[in-house]
Design a protein around this motif. Sequence first.
Motif, PDB file in Angstrom:
ATOM      1  N   HIS A 149       0.868  -1.177   0.000  1.00 24.95           N
ATOM      2  CA  HIS A 149       0.000   0.000   0.000  1.00 24.95           C
ATOM      3  C   HIS A 149       0.905   1.227   0.000  1.00 24.95           C
ATOM      4  O   HIS A 149       1.683   1.422   0.929  1.00 24.95           O
ATOM      5  N   VAL A 150       0.799   2.031  -1.047  1.00 26.13           N
ATOM      6  CA  VAL A 150       1.604   3.245  -1.149  1.00 26.13           C
ATOM      7  C   VAL A 150       0.662   4.430  -1.322  1.00 26.13           C
ATOM      8  O   VAL A 150      -0.081   4.510  -2.305  1.00 26.13           O
ATOM      9  N   ASP A 151       0.692   5.348  -0.353  1.00 27.83           N
ATOM     10  CA  ASP A 151      -0.076   6.585  -0.430  1.00 27.83           C
ATOM     11  C   ASP A 151       0.828   7.704  -0.935  1.00 27.83           C
ATOM     12  O   ASP A 151       1.959   7.847  -0.457  1.00 27.83           O
ATOM     13  N   SER A 152       0.309   8.495  -1.872  1.00 27.36           N
ATOM     14  CA  SER A 152       1.048   9.640  -2.408  1.00 27.36           C
ATOM     15  C   SER A 152       0.200  10.887  -2.264  1.00 27.36           C
ATOM     16  O   SER A 152      -1.004  10.866  -2.546  1.00 27.36           O
ATOM     17  N   PHE A 153       0.847  11.961  -1.810  1.00 31.74           N
ATOM     18  CA  PHE A 153       0.197  13.265  -1.746  1.00 31.74           C
ATOM     19  C   PHE A 153       1.271  14.329  -1.732  1.00 31.74           C
ATOM     20  O   PHE A 153       2.438  14.045  -1.493  1.00 31.74           O
ATOM     21  N   SER A 154       0.869  15.567  -1.976  1.00 28.72           N
ATOM     22  CA  SER A 154       1.820  16.678  -1.964  1.00 28.72           C
ATOM     23  C   SER A 154       2.171  17.012  -0.517  1.00 28.72           C
ATOM     24  O   SER A 154       1.350  17.563   0.220  1.00 28.72           O
ATOM     25  N   PHE A 155       3.394  16.688  -0.134  1.00 26.84           N
ATOM     26  CA  PHE A 155       3.832  17.001   1.223  1.00 26.84           C
ATOM     27  C   PHE A 155       3.820  18.507   1.450  1.00 26.84           C
ATOM     28  O   PHE A 155       3.447  18.970   2.532  1.00 26.84           O
ATOM     29  N   TRP A 156       4.218  19.266   0.457  1.00 24.93           N
ATOM     30  CA  TRP A 156       4.239  20.724   0.603  1.00 24.93           C
ATOM     31  C   TRP A 156       2.826  21.267   0.831  1.00 24.93           C
ATOM     32  O   TRP A 156       2.602  22.078   1.724  1.00 24.93           O
ATOM     33  N   LYS A 157       1.857  20.794   0.054  1.00 22.85           N
ATOM     34  CA  LYS A 157       0.473  21.239   0.246  1.00 22.85           C
ATOM     35  C   LYS A 157      -0.027  20.840   1.634  1.00 22.85           C
ATOM     36  O   LYS A 157      -0.657  21.633   2.329  1.00 22.85           O
ATOM     37  N   TRP A 158       0.266  19.598   2.032  1.00 27.82           N
ATOM     38  CA  TRP A 158      -0.146  19.141   3.356  1.00 27.82           C
ATOM     39  C   TRP A 158       0.506  19.999   4.439  1.00 27.82           C
ATOM     40  O   TRP A 158      -0.160  20.447   5.379  1.00 27.82           O
ATOM     41  N   SER A 159       1.812  20.229   4.326  1.00 34.98           N
ATOM     42  CA  SER A 159       2.533  20.953   5.378  1.00 34.98           C
ATOM     43  C   SER A 159       2.092  22.417   5.467  1.00 34.98           C
ATOM     44  O   SER A 159       2.069  22.985   6.559  1.00 34.98           O
ATOM     45  N   ARG A 160       1.724  23.035   4.356  1.00 39.99           N
ATOM     46  CA  ARG A 160       1.208  24.418   4.396  1.00 39.99           C
ATOM     47  C   ARG A 160      -0.058  24.479   5.232  1.00 39.99           C
ATOM     48  O   ARG A 160      -0.262  25.415   5.996  1.00 39.99           O
ATOM     49  N   GLN A 161      -0.918  23.458   5.063  1.00 43.38           N
ATOM     50  CA  GLN A 161      -2.164  23.433   5.823  1.00 43.38           C
ATOM     51  C   GLN A 161      -1.913  23.073   7.285  1.00 43.38           C
ATOM     52  O   GLN A 161      -2.407  23.743   8.192  1.00 43.38           O
ATOM     53  N   ALA A 162      -1.163  22.007   7.507  1.00 39.04           N
ATOM     54  CA  ALA A 162      -0.975  21.463   8.855  1.00 39.04           C
ATOM     55  C   ALA A 162      -0.074  22.330   9.719  1.00 39.04           C
ATOM     56  O   ALA A 162      -0.303  22.467  10.926  1.00 39.04           O
ATOM     57  N   LEU A 163       0.955  22.928   9.115  1.00 39.85           N
ATOM     58  CA  LEU A 163       1.973  23.636   9.896  1.00 39.85           C
ATOM     59  C   LEU A 163       1.962  25.147   9.706  1.00 39.85           C
ATOM     60  O   LEU A 163       2.699  25.851  10.390  1.00 39.85           O
ATOM     61  N   GLY A 164       1.185  25.649   8.780  1.00 38.39           N
ATOM     62  CA  GLY A 164       1.108  27.086   8.560  1.00 38.39           C
ATOM     63  C   GLY A 164       2.365  27.639   7.910  1.00 38.39           C
ATOM     64  O   GLY A 164       2.888  27.061   6.952  1.00 38.39           O
ATOM     65  N   THR A 165       2.865  28.754   8.433  1.00 36.41           N
ATOM     66  CA  THR A 165       4.002  29.458   7.834  1.00 36.41           C
ATOM     67  C   THR A 165       5.227  28.569   7.695  1.00 36.41           C
ATOM     68  O   THR A 165       5.911  28.595   6.667  1.00 36.41           O
ATOM     69  N   GLN A 166       5.525  27.769   8.697  1.00 38.54           N
ATOM     70  CA  GLN A 166       6.671  26.860   8.623  1.00 38.54           C
ATOM     71  C   GLN A 166       6.530  25.909   7.431  1.00 38.54           C
ATOM     72  O   GLN A 166       7.484  25.683   6.691  1.00 38.54           O
ATOM     73  N   GLY A 167       5.347  25.378   7.229  1.00 44.56           N
ATOM     74  CA  GLY A 167       5.107  24.485   6.098  1.00 44.56           C
ATOM     75  C   GLY A 167       5.171  25.221   4.777  1.00 44.56           C
ATOM     76  O   GLY A 167       5.695  24.697   3.790  1.00 44.56           O
ATOM     77  N   LEU A 168       4.658  26.442   4.743  1.00 48.36           N
ATOM     78  CA  LEU A 168       4.709  27.249   3.524  1.00 48.36           C
ATOM     79  C   LEU A 168       6.151  27.517   3.111  1.00 48.36           C
ATOM     80  O   LEU A 168       6.521  27.359   1.952  1.00 48.36           O
ATOM     81  N   LEU A 169       6.972  27.894   4.080  1.00 44.44           N
ATOM     82  CA  LEU A 169       8.356  28.259   3.776  1.00 44.44           C
ATOM     83  C   LEU A 169       9.284  27.061   3.608  1.00 44.44           C
ATOM     84  O   LEU A 169      10.222  27.113   2.812  1.00 44.44           O
ATOM     85  N   LEU A 170       9.045  25.998   4.368  1.00 38.92           N
ATOM     86  CA  LEU A 170       9.989  24.880   4.382  1.00 38.92           C
ATOM     87  C   LEU A 170       9.411  23.543   3.921  1.00 38.92           C
ATOM     88  O   LEU A 170      10.129  22.554   3.871  1.00 38.92           O
ATOM     89  N   GLY A 171       8.135  23.511   3.578  1.00 42.44           N
ATOM     90  CA  GLY A 171       7.477  22.253   3.235  1.00 42.44           C
ATOM     91  C   GLY A 171       8.051  21.549   2.033  1.00 42.44           C
ATOM     92  O   GLY A 171       7.885  20.346   1.881  1.00 42.44           O
ATOM     93  N   TRP A 172       8.727  22.270   1.186  1.00 42.57           N
ATOM     94  CA  TRP A 172       9.330  21.659  -0.005  1.00 42.57           C
ATOM     95  C   TRP A 172      10.712  21.090   0.287  1.00 42.57           C
ATOM     96  O   TRP A 172      11.285  20.397  -0.555  1.00 42.57           O
TER      97      TRP A 172
END
Length: 156
Positions: A103-126
Amino acid sequence: MSAEVVERFYAAFDRRDGEAMAAAYAPDGHFRDPVFGDLTGAEAGAMWRMLTRTARDLKVELAEHDEHAAHWIATYTFSATGRPVVNDVRAKLVIQDGLIVDHVDSFSFWKWSRQALGTQGLLLGWTPFLRRKVGGTAKAGLDKFIAKESRRASAT
């Protein structure tokens, strides 16, 4: 038959039934996603039990599926920050004898981190740095959960 396994798995996820999700995996089954990385055997089931026990407002929609793949959307509040998340996930599954073996799940980590972590995810999620940090935290939480489950089982 395999499409029915997929339907039952995500229905269990939506009703937060981690036990049923764990039971859907073969004993040596494999799971991978951008947060937890590679999990094998009982680790995958423990991850689903942990996530479903801590989810307060989780809603899972199985948008489309067949016997080899699923497109699912999870809507929830990320507990570490209290931020709302809508995670759009594509899953590839291998099912043998009615059980998930891969079972392999794929999603945009950057998109997830922007939502879940806010500014930190926006700036560093990639960055690989944030991915490793989040993955390490998730894996440490899973290890702690597994140890707690093991202690409970030993006590009974």
